[in-house]
Design an enzyme around this catalytic site. Structure first.
Site, PDB file in Angstrom:
ATOM      1  N   LYS A 237       0.837  -1.196   0.000  1.00  0.00           N
ATOM      2  CA  LYS A 237       0.000   0.000   0.000  1.00  0.00           C
ATOM      3  C   LYS A 237       0.878   1.255   0.000  1.00  0.00           C
ATOM      4  O   LYS A 237       1.954   1.290   0.602  1.00  0.00           O
ATOM      5  CB  LYS A 237      -0.913   0.017   1.224  1.00  0.00           C
ATOM      6  N   GLN A 297      -1.155 -12.711  10.469  1.00  0.00           N
ATOM      7  CA  GLN A 297      -1.483 -12.534   9.065  1.00  0.00           C
ATOM      8  C   GLN A 297      -0.160 -12.356   8.337  1.00  0.00           C
ATOM      9  O   GLN A 297       0.876 -12.140   8.965  1.00  0.00           O
ATOM     10  CB  GLN A 297      -2.373 -11.314   8.863  1.00  0.00           C
ATOM     11  N   ASP A 332      -2.452  -6.304   0.236  1.00  0.00           N
ATOM     12  CA  ASP A 332      -1.096  -6.531   0.729  1.00  0.00           C
ATOM     13  C   ASP A 332      -1.042  -7.574   1.831  1.00  0.00           C
ATOM     14  O   ASP A 332       0.039  -7.866   2.361  1.00  0.00           O
ATOM     15  CB  ASP A 332      -0.490  -5.218   1.223  1.00  0.00           C
ATOM     16  N   ASP A 371      -3.762  -8.400  17.315  1.00  0.00           N
ATOM     17  CA  ASP A 371      -4.480  -7.742  16.229  1.00  0.00           C
ATOM     18  C   ASP A 371      -5.650  -8.602  15.758  1.00  0.00           C
ATOM     19  O   ASP A 371      -5.487  -9.784  15.434  1.00  0.00           O
ATOM     20  CB  ASP A 371      -3.500  -7.507  15.075  1.00  0.00           C
ATOM     21  N   ASN A 372      -6.832  -7.996  15.737  1.00  0.00           N
ATOM     22  CA  ASN A 372      -8.031  -8.640  15.175  1.00  0.00           C
ATOM     23  C   ASN A 372      -8.230 -10.100  15.627  1.00  0.00           C
ATOM     24  O   ASN A 372      -8.368 -11.004  14.796  1.00  0.00           O
ATOM     25  CB  ASN A 372      -7.985  -8.608  13.649  1.00  0.00           C
ATOM     26  N   GLU A 400      -7.481  -6.707  20.637  1.00  0.00           N
ATOM     27  CA  GLU A 400      -7.938  -5.598  19.807  1.00  0.00           C
ATOM     28  C   GLU A 400      -9.167  -6.080  19.033  1.00  0.00           C
ATOM     29  O   GLU A 400      -9.095  -6.400  17.854  1.00  0.00           O
ATOM     30  CB  GLU A 400      -6.832  -5.141  18.852  1.00  0.00           C
ATOM     31  N   LYS A 512       0.122   4.704   9.356  1.00  0.00           N
ATOM     32  CA  LYS A 512       0.155   3.294   8.973  1.00  0.00           C
ATOM     33  C   LYS A 512       0.794   3.093   7.599  1.00  0.00           C
ATOM     34  O   LYS A 512       1.259   1.992   7.288  1.00  0.00           O
ATOM     35  CB  LYS A 512      -1.256   2.716   8.955  1.00  0.00           C
ATOM     36  N   TYR A 513       0.793   4.157   6.788  1.00  0.00           N
ATOM     37  CA  TYR A 513       1.264   4.009   5.410  1.00  0.00           C
ATOM     38  C   TYR A 513       2.435   4.920   5.063  1.00  0.00           C
ATOM     39  O   TYR A 513       2.918   4.899   3.938  1.00  0.00           O
ATOM     40  CB  TYR A 513       0.112   4.291   4.435  1.00  0.00           C
TER      41      TYR A 513
END
Length: 515
Positions: A237, A297, A332, A371-372, A400, A512-513
């Site tokens: 990204k 992930q 991504d 995360d998630n 989270e 984040k990017y």
């Protein structure tokens, strides 16, 4: 079967009872239960608890009214415990109530005096010989028919005698509840202030280490780092979540894995494992703990994708599916398939995920922001967290999970130490009162520990969104005082308040990017 005495609704407990409720070393735990039996006899009880395989401790139950009893216990060691509520007919308290009531209305109590003498003598025979004197003396006094009744009763009603008559010794109807599991954490699982920062925006781990003094001076206990691992290049990204990265765009840290390695490696732009060790040492010297992101992930370039394609979802054309939550797409990132067709593949994948944790634990990290977790099977967490904590009971997991209430609660039940909450979207006084009451006074409080975050890298919402300074101050004070644990994402203290658009909660020019 129901015992001679009914013991119901033992708390604290989780909804299913299969998983432990939560407590903290040195923190008082209120254990309560409904306790009753037929008739009007007085009941007594106690709570007994012990660490798994350890020695029992106990505390007396106190009557709260309406057949509800409570005791306060204070666990002293980490790890899994069992708690049992026991009750019995308190024959002595029942006798005391009956004889004093009858005497008060002028009834004859000669038979009651004999009954009391027998109770005293019977208990005395169960005690060591050198402890029998007060009870035998009170029994003789009760049988001294030539003396006035009040004098005969005086010894029996003494506090010393009441203390000797207390407890279940010799009780014929001693009844215990089924053991209730309890997990006891270290205090950081309950109380703490977290500060999140991106090391790459500080010049890597060395530069981030220079920020730690300022973080400690602001009063934080935990500094939390988003993923520090290598980042993939495929479908990377760009700035502002652009689908195509420009030259030099660093990509999202959550697109984990590249030629340099996967979840157990450090991105070379951030430094080395030695640099991370220095960061941990520097934090510790300032009284800070370090939390790492545990994001299960992968980028398409992760070594697992090459070596274990069976751990991922495949589309009809044979390609590995990327992550999406329509209309959102995350090209991504490729999500892991936690339940491959072959049982051996599932077991190998789950063990690999556990190995990631144990690798970082061996390097000195004891806190993880996950995360998630709601996108992974509950069965996985119910296996992983107890498995890790059985060997490392001081490890803390923050969930989270901005997801549906029942899913969020179940994650807490199966083992997560803390959870993000809906605080960000509770803004009115009535909403905050209702939500804080739900979290701290209802059944959820037995196992769900809330952490209030006014912002995260994904969420700019509520009063701080394009808000003035008072909005930032008030939300910080509420987060820090309504519950024992709270956190901030860096930039909050700078009053960063610009969203990417009217239709998203993302920050403008999200970190984040970009750096």
């Amino acid at each position: 079967m129901i015992g001679r005495i009914v013991i119901d609704d033992v708390r604290p407990r989780t909804p299913s009872g299969r998983f432990p409720a939560k407590a903290v070393v040195g923190e008082a735990v209120r254990v309560s239960a409904d306790v009753f039996k037929e008739g009007h006899d007085r009941l007594a009880g106690r709570v007994r608890w012990r660490p798994e395989g350890g020695k029992w401790a106990e505390a007396p139950l106190h009557d709260l009214g309406n057949d509800r009893f409570m005791a306060t216990m204070e666990p002293a060691t980490l790890g899994r415990h069992e708690v049992v509520v026991e009750a019995w007919t308190d024959e002595w308290a029942t006798w005391r109530h009956r004889v004093t009531t009858k005497l008060g209305v002028g009834d004859d109590v000669e038979l009651e005096l004999e009954e009391g003498a027998r109770l005293l003598a019977g208990r005395a025979m169960l005690l060591p010989e050198d402890e029998r004197g007060p009870l035998l003396g009170a029994a003789r006094a009760a049988r001294s028919t030539g003396r006035p009744v009040p004098e005969r009763l005086a010894s029996a009603l003494a506090e010393e005698v009441a203390a000797a008559m207390a407890g279940p010794l010799g009780a014929r109807d001693l009844t215990g509840s089924a053991p209730t599991p309890l997990w006891v954490d270290r205090p950081r699982a309950l109380v703490g202030a977290w500060y999140e920062l991106f090391p790459r925006s500080e010049g890597g781990l060395a530069g981030a280490g220079e920020r730690l003094r300022a973080v400690a001076d602001m009063g934080f206990d935990v500094v939390y780092l988003p993923p520090v691992h290598p980042i993939g290049a495929t479908w990377r990204k760009g700035r502002d979540n652009a689908l195509v990265a420009g030259p030099g765009d660093p990509g999202s840290p959550w697109a984990i894995g590249g030629p340099e390695g996967g979840h157990t490696e450090v991105h070379p732009d951030l430094g080395t494992l030695d640099d991370l060790a220095s960061f941990l040492d520097r934090a510790s010297s300032l009284g800070l703990e370090v939390a790492l992101d545990y994001a299960l992930q992968c980028s398409p370039d992760h070594p697992w994708v090459r070596d274990h394609p069976e751990w991922f979802h495949h589309r009809p054309d044979g390609s590995i599916a990327y992550a999406e939550n329509p209309p959102k797409k995350y090209q991504d990132i490729v999500p892991i398939n936690f339940w491959p067709e072959r049982e051996a593949d599932r077991a190998a994948l789950w063990q690999a995920c556990r190995d990631v944790l144990t690798t970082w634990i061996a390097r000195g990290v004891r806190i993880y922001r996950v995360d998630n977790p709601h996108t992974k099977p509950m069965a996985f967490w119910a296996w992983l967290i107890p498995s890790v904590q059985a060997e490392h009971p001081d490890v803390v997991f923050l969930s989270e999970a901005f997801t549906r209430p029942k899913v969020m609660a179940k994650l807490a039940e199966v083992g997560f130490s803390q959870s993000y909450t809906y605080f960000t979207w509770r803004t009115s006084a009535s909403e905050l009162r209702a939500y804080a009451t739900e979290l701290t006074q209802g059944p959820l409080a037995d196992y769900f520990r809330p952490s209030f975050w006014p912002n995260t890298p994904d969420i700019l919402a509520g009063p701080p969104r394009r808000g003035p300074r008072p909005a930032f101050k008030s939300r910080l004070v509420l987060a820090a005082t309504l519950v024992p644990s709270y956190g901030l994402y860096s930039g909050y203290e700078l009053e960063e308040n610009e969203p990417a658009s009217e239709t998203t909660e993302e920050y403008a020019h999200s970190e984040k990017y970009e750096i």
